[in-house]
Design an enzyme around this catalytic site. Structure first.
Site, PDB file in Angstrom:
ATOM      1  N   HIS A  97     -32.317  27.188  -9.671  1.00 27.89           N
ATOM      2  CA  HIS A  97     -31.134  28.045  -9.721  1.00 27.89           C
ATOM      3  C   HIS A  97     -29.867  27.196  -9.631  1.00 27.89           C
ATOM      4  CE1 HIS A  97     -31.765  27.301  -5.451  1.00 27.89           C
ATOM      5  NE2 HIS A  97     -30.484  27.580  -5.256  1.00 27.89           N
ATOM      6  N   ASP A  99     -26.173  27.719  -7.639  1.00 24.51           N
ATOM      7  CA  ASP A  99     -25.792  28.570  -6.505  1.00 24.51           C
ATOM      8  C   ASP A  99     -24.861  29.722  -6.917  1.00 24.51           C
ATOM      9  OD1 ASP A  99     -27.315  27.306  -4.554  1.00 24.51           O
ATOM     10  OD2 ASP A  99     -25.723  25.903  -3.999  1.00 24.51           O
ATOM     11  N   HIS A 252     -30.717  23.375  -9.167  1.00 26.00           N
ATOM     12  CA  HIS A 252     -31.503  22.687  -8.150  1.00 26.00           C
ATOM     13  C   HIS A 252     -32.664  23.548  -7.672  1.00 26.00           C
ATOM     14  CE1 HIS A 252     -28.206  24.773  -6.121  1.00 26.00           C
ATOM     15  NE2 HIS A 252     -29.019  24.927  -5.107  1.00 26.00           N
ATOM     16  N   ARG A 267     -25.048  24.052   4.297  1.00 20.29           N
ATOM     17  CA  ARG A 267     -24.396  24.058   2.997  1.00 20.29           C
ATOM     18  C   ARG A 267     -22.951  24.522   3.125  1.00 20.29           C
ATOM     19  NH1 ARG A 267     -26.671  28.130  -1.556  1.00 20.29           N
ATOM     20  NH2 ARG A 267     -24.846  29.459  -1.265  1.00 20.29           N
TER      21      ARG A 267
HETATM   22 FE   FE2 Z   1     -29.191  26.620  -3.786  1.00 18.61          FE
END
Ligand code: FE2
Length: 297
Positions: A97, A99, A252, A267
């Site tokens: 995917h 983000d 990723h 994150r």
């Molecule tokens: Fe992600």
């Protein structure tokens, strides 16, 4: 002279950066050099960083305004811009995917910082969707150039019924508590470099004008170029590491190969622009307001 050293990790994606302490405030010249390295290599690895949540946010802020943690998932306590990526909260990131592409302007960049690393496994794969686009044979490239895809956070995750326990069901309900649908160009033009990349990934569920099953075939066909081993960086985490990647032109995947041992990354993402296709047309939103999550870069 910035003193920054850049060493490529693979031919098409990834570089290790040294000679700069990202825990300190960075001057403009350094930020410009890091931005240029990010444009070229798509993913930058920083070793031996001495950062806490505040420091990670300060570093990410050099590249633009931060988003809040996530449109629907709560932040780390006391750090509204930090999303815990935690094996305890589900291992749903083991799919390819980009983000948050279900919102109109997905983050332009993501930073991941290692907090807890399992003794084995737990690598993050990062793929260059620019390399994927360049790999397309001419007829497929011409097709991709014309396509638009609907991205949504609310789709069939295809988890076998018997594996849906209460925790997973609760995560799922939270993740989709606001339902987003956005139409993006399949070929996105990078606003800084003009480079073209395949902008699809796991939230892309439907090609405009095609049925669901036709869409799946076309998306699978294009996705195969993204996940070619030559286009992928396989990043093995060490303690005190930060990875910065360009979320406009990569996908990723968090590999679920660590036997459910604790794994935790924090994150922080940088607010992005509205994607633009090769004819200059912008993405458009069908459903879901993300103004609490992100400003538009
Ligand atoms: Fe992600």
């Amino acid at each position: 002279m910035t003193g920054i050293e850049i060493r490529k990790v693979t031919a098409k994606i990834g570089a290790r950066i040294s000679g700069v302490d990202i825990a300190k405030p960075l001057d403009d010249e350094v930020v410009t050099a890091l931005r240029a390295a990010l444009d070229e290599h798509k993913a930058l690895v920083f070793d031996d960083v001495d950062l806490d949540d505040e420091g990670q946010q300060a570093f990410a802020r050099h590249f633009g305004d931060l988003t809040t943690a996530h449109p629907t998932v709560p932040a780390v306590d006391g750090a509204p811009n930090v999303l815990p990526v935690d094996s305890e909260r589900g291992r749903a990131a083991n799919n390819w995917h980009t983000d948050v592409t279900f919102v109109l302007n997905p983050p332009q960049a993501s930073t991941l910082r290692s907090i807890t690393i399992p003794p084995y496994g737990g690598e993050t794969l990062i793929a260059s969707s620019a390399a994927a686009y360049r790999d397309l044979p001419e007829p497929l490239r011409r097709l991709a150039d014309t396509l638009w895809a609907e991205h949504t956070n609310d789709y069939d995750y295809a988890v076998p019924e018997e594996e849906v326990d209460e925790t997973l069901a609760a995560h799922r309900a939270q993740f989709t508590s606001i339902k987003y649908r956005t139409v993006h160009p399949v070929v996105r033009v990078h606003p800084l470099t003009g480079e073209r990349g395949l902008f699809i990934g796991g939230f892309a569920q439907r090609i405009a004008g095609l049925s669901v099953s036709e869409s799946r075939k076309v998306l699978d066909l294009l996705q195969a170029y993204v996940v070619r081993p030559e286009n992928v960086l396989r990043h093995r985490w060490s303690p005190n590491q930060l990875v910065l990647f360009d979320n406009r032109i990569t996908q990723h995947y968090a590999i679920d190969n660590y036997d459910g041992l604790p794994r935790r990354l924090n994150r922080v993402t940088v607010a992005g622009d509205v994607p633009v296709g090769i004819e200059g047309k912008e993405s458009h939103s069908i459903a879901g307001d993300a103004s609490h999550y992100t400003s538009v870069a």
